[in-house]
Design a protein around this motif. Structure first.
Motif, PDB file in Angstrom:
ATOM      1  N   ILE A  16      89.273   5.360  49.040  1.00 41.09           N
ATOM      2  CA  ILE A  16      88.491   6.506  49.516  1.00 41.09           C
ATOM      3  C   ILE A  16      89.431   7.540  50.135  1.00 41.09           C
ATOM      4  CG2 ILE A  16      86.779   7.287  51.213  1.00 41.09           C
ATOM      5  CD1 ILE A  16      85.338   4.592  50.747  1.00 41.09           C
ATOM      6  N   ASN A  17      90.360   7.094  50.970  1.00 35.33           N
ATOM      7  CA  ASN A  17      91.309   8.018  51.593  1.00 35.33           C
ATOM      8  C   ASN A  17      92.151   8.757  50.553  1.00 35.33           C
ATOM      9  OD1 ASN A  17      90.719   7.816  54.374  1.00 35.33           O
ATOM     10  ND2 ASN A  17      91.685   5.814  54.416  1.00 35.33           N
ATOM     11  N   ALA A  18      92.629   8.043  49.549  1.00 36.57           N
ATOM     12  CA  ALA A  18      93.415   8.682  48.491  1.00 36.57           C
ATOM     13  C   ALA A  18      92.553   9.689  47.731  1.00 36.57           C
ATOM     14  CB  ALA A  18      93.972   7.627  47.536  1.00 36.57           C
ATOM     15  N   PHE A  19      91.310   9.334  47.471  1.00 34.09           N
ATOM     16  CA  PHE A  19      90.390  10.212  46.759  1.00 34.09           C
ATOM     17  C   PHE A  19      90.092  11.467  47.588  1.00 34.09           C
ATOM     18  CE2 PHE A  19      86.051  11.293  45.167  1.00 34.09           C
ATOM     19  CZ  PHE A  19      86.383  11.507  43.835  1.00 34.09           C
ATOM     20  N   ALA A  43      82.628   3.727  34.598  1.00 37.87           N
ATOM     21  CA  ALA A  43      82.535   2.420  33.934  1.00 37.87           C
ATOM     22  C   ALA A  43      83.789   1.573  34.109  1.00 37.87           C
ATOM     23  CB  ALA A  43      82.236   2.616  32.446  1.00 37.87           C
ATOM     24  N   GLU A  44      84.941   2.226  34.378  1.00 39.42           N
ATOM     25  CA  GLU A  44      86.195   1.487  34.584  1.00 39.42           C
ATOM     26  C   GLU A  44      86.418   1.124  36.049  1.00 39.42           C
ATOM     27  OE1 GLU A  44      86.510   4.603  32.595  1.00 39.42           O
ATOM     28  OE2 GLU A  44      85.873   3.246  31.008  1.00 39.42           O
ATOM     29  N   GLY A  45      85.459   1.448  36.907  1.00 40.57           N
ATOM     30  CA  GLY A  45      85.594   1.128  38.324  1.00 40.57           C
ATOM     31  C   GLY A  45      86.402   2.151  39.111  1.00 40.57           C
ATOM     32  N   GLN A  46      86.674   3.313  38.495  1.00 37.70           N
ATOM     33  CA  GLN A  46      87.432   4.366  39.175  1.00 37.70           C
ATOM     34  C   GLN A  46      86.485   5.216  40.019  1.00 37.70           C
ATOM     35  OE1 GLN A  46      90.912   4.775  39.036  1.00 37.70           O
ATOM     36  NE2 GLN A  46      90.596   2.749  38.169  1.00 37.70           N
ATOM     37  N   LEU A  47      86.922   5.550  41.201  1.00 39.26           N
ATOM     38  CA  LEU A  47      86.143   6.371  42.122  1.00 39.26           C
ATOM     39  C   LEU A  47      86.015   7.785  41.561  1.00 39.26           C
ATOM     40  CD1 LEU A  47      84.912   5.842  44.935  1.00 39.26           C
ATOM     41  CD2 LEU A  47      87.010   6.707  45.913  1.00 39.26           C
ATOM     42  N   VAL A  48      84.761   8.272  41.469  1.00 38.68           N
ATOM     43  CA  VAL A  48      84.526   9.638  40.983  1.00 38.68           C
ATOM     44  C   VAL A  48      83.733  10.467  41.989  1.00 38.68           C
ATOM     45  CG1 VAL A  48      84.712   9.063  38.530  1.00 38.68           C
ATOM     46  CG2 VAL A  48      82.477   8.944  39.659  1.00 38.68           C
ATOM     47  N   GLY A  49      83.260   9.820  43.056  1.00 41.49           N
ATOM     48  CA  GLY A  49      82.530  10.558  44.084  1.00 41.49           C
ATOM     49  C   GLY A  49      82.334   9.696  45.312  1.00 41.49           C
ATOM     50  N   CYS A  50      82.231  10.366  46.459  1.00 41.03           N
ATOM     51  CA  CYS A  50      81.927   9.646  47.691  1.00 41.03           C
ATOM     52  C   CYS A  50      81.251  10.587  48.674  1.00 41.03           C
ATOM     53  CB  CYS A  50      83.162   9.000  48.311  1.00 41.03           C
ATOM     54  SG  CYS A  50      84.376  10.164  48.955  1.00 41.03           S
ATOM     55  N   LEU A  51      80.444  10.008  49.537  1.00 45.21           N
ATOM     56  CA  LEU A  51      79.782  10.738  50.609  1.00 45.21           C
ATOM     57  C   LEU A  51      79.587   9.758  51.752  1.00 45.21           C
ATOM     58  CD1 LEU A  51      78.361  13.306  51.694  1.00 45.21           C
ATOM     59  CD2 LEU A  51      76.269  12.499  50.583  1.00 45.21           C
ATOM     60  N   SER A  65      82.465  14.234  54.370  1.00 41.98           N
ATOM     61  CA  SER A  65      83.512  13.852  53.426  1.00 41.98           C
ATOM     62  C   SER A  65      83.002  13.721  51.987  1.00 41.98           C
ATOM     63  CB  SER A  65      84.180  12.545  53.869  1.00 41.98           C
ATOM     64  OG  SER A  65      84.644  12.650  55.192  1.00 41.98           O
ATOM     65  N   LEU A  66      82.218  14.700  51.555  1.00 44.78           N
ATOM     66  CA  LEU A  66      81.778  14.727  50.164  1.00 44.78           C
ATOM     67  C   LEU A  66      82.940  15.179  49.294  1.00 44.78           C
ATOM     68  CD1 LEU A  66      79.646  14.728  47.860  1.00 44.78           C
ATOM     69  CD2 LEU A  66      79.218  17.114  48.442  1.00 44.78           C
ATOM     70  N   VAL A  67      83.320  14.322  48.362  1.00 48.50           N
ATOM     71  CA  VAL A  67      84.322  14.682  47.365  1.00 48.50           C
ATOM     72  C   VAL A  67      83.812  14.154  46.035  1.00 48.50           C
ATOM     73  CG1 VAL A  67      86.714  14.434  46.575  1.00 48.50           C
ATOM     74  CG2 VAL A  67      86.230  14.621  49.014  1.00 48.50           C
ATOM     75  N   ILE A  68      83.883  15.007  45.024  1.00 48.16           N
ATOM     76  CA  ILE A  68      83.417  14.608  43.695  1.00 48.16           C
ATOM     77  C   ILE A  68      84.445  14.983  42.645  1.00 48.16           C
ATOM     78  CG2 ILE A  68      80.946  14.674  44.185  1.00 48.16           C
ATOM     79  CD1 ILE A  68      81.078  17.500  42.767  1.00 48.16           C
ATOM     80  N   SER A  69      84.482  14.193  41.604  1.00 47.29           N
ATOM     81  CA  SER A  69      85.344  14.459  40.463  1.00 47.29           C
ATOM     82  C   SER A  69      84.737  15.589  39.643  1.00 47.29           C
ATOM     83  CB  SER A  69      85.432  13.188  39.616  1.00 47.29           C
ATOM     84  OG  SER A  69      85.908  13.477  38.332  1.00 47.29           O
ATOM     85  N   ILE A  77      75.585  14.535  42.104  1.00 36.90           N
ATOM     86  CA  ILE A  77      75.712  14.884  43.524  1.00 36.90           C
ATOM     87  C   ILE A  77      74.398  14.639  44.237  1.00 36.90           C
ATOM     88  CG2 ILE A  77      76.296  16.712  45.156  1.00 36.90           C
ATOM     89  CD1 ILE A  77      77.879  18.029  42.792  1.00 36.90           C
ATOM     90  N   VAL A  78      73.291  15.006  43.575  1.00 32.44           N
ATOM     91  CA  VAL A  78      71.958  14.750  44.139  1.00 32.44           C
ATOM     92  C   VAL A  78      71.772  13.251  44.361  1.00 32.44           C
ATOM     93  CG1 VAL A  78      69.475  14.858  43.657  1.00 32.44           C
ATOM     94  CG2 VAL A  78      70.916  16.857  43.218  1.00 32.44           C
ATOM     95  N   SER A  79      72.192  12.442  43.406  1.00 33.57           N
ATOM     96  CA  SER A  79      72.083  10.977  43.545  1.00 33.57           C
ATOM     97  C   SER A  79      72.864  10.464  44.744  1.00 33.57           C
ATOM     98  CB  SER A  79      72.588  10.270  42.281  1.00 33.57           C
ATOM     99  OG  SER A  79      71.749  10.523  41.202  1.00 33.57           O
ATOM    100  N   LEU A  80      74.070  10.993  44.947  1.00 34.12           N
ATOM    101  CA  LEU A  80      74.870  10.601  46.113  1.00 34.12           C
ATOM    102  C   LEU A  80      74.131  10.951  47.405  1.00 34.12           C
ATOM    103  CD1 LEU A  80      78.616  11.537  45.446  1.00 34.12           C
ATOM    104  CD2 LEU A  80      77.762   9.362  46.296  1.00 34.12           C
ATOM    105  N   PHE A  81      73.627  12.182  47.502  1.00 35.26           N
ATOM    106  CA  PHE A  81      72.896  12.604  48.696  1.00 35.26           C
ATOM    107  C   PHE A  81      71.669  11.726  48.929  1.00 35.26           C
ATOM    108  CE2 PHE A  81      75.490  16.338  48.865  1.00 35.26           C
ATOM    109  CZ  PHE A  81      75.352  16.846  50.152  1.00 35.26           C
TER     110      PHE A  81
END
Length: 147
Positions: A16-19, A43-51, A65-69, A77-81
């Motif tokens: 998360i910090n790196a992202f 699908a590969e387990g790579q981080l593409v968004g966080c909130l 700390s919203l960051v998205i690919s 983004i709506v799903s994350l929120f």
């Protein structure tokens, strides 16, 4: 493409910090008792968004700390929120705050049900993260009450 949402664990903190740093947001996140992150992975387990949700008081929380690919669309983004707000509801948070530093995000946040506040709530000052982002000249606090 398939994306999965889940609650972050302590083992996710370095990723998360790196992202966050890659997205030019502040890193140094620790998944403490009062801060929880929802992450979105491909699908590969790579981080593409966080909130994140930092609980400010029993019933108040700060979305942070919203960051998205660039792979994600507005629906993601709506799903994350929505996921973070659902999580907040499960722990008793019914008032959500977000600090927007860019006027371009105000329209999206308005669609999500957030309204700008004239005054900064006292509970915001317990958060080191909030203090830092509120120091920026263009910072606007928005609020949403759970329905």
């Amino acid at each position: 493409m398939f994306y999965q949402l889940r609650i972050a664990t302590e083992e996710d903190a370095p990723a998360i910090n790196a992202f966050l740093e890659k997205g030019q947001a502040k890193g140094g996140v620790t998944l403490a008792e009062r801060t929880t992150f929802v992450v979105m992975e491909d699908a590969e387990g790579q981080l593409v968004g966080c909130l994140g949700l930092e609980q400010l008081s029993e019933q108040e929380g700060l979305l942070r700390s919203l960051v998205i690919s660039d792979k994600l669309g507005q629906g993601h983004i709506v799903s994350l929120f929505q996921s973070v707000q659902t999580l907040g509801g499960k722990i008793g948070v019914d008032t959500f705050y977000v600090v927007a530093n860019h006027s371009s995000s105000h329209d999206f946040l308005a669609l999500m049900g957030f309204t700008a506040l004239e005054n900064i709530p006292e509970s915001m000052w317990v958060s080191a993260h909030a203090k830092e982002i509120l120091a920026k000249e263009q910072a606007v606090v928005l609020q949403k009450k759970a329905s």
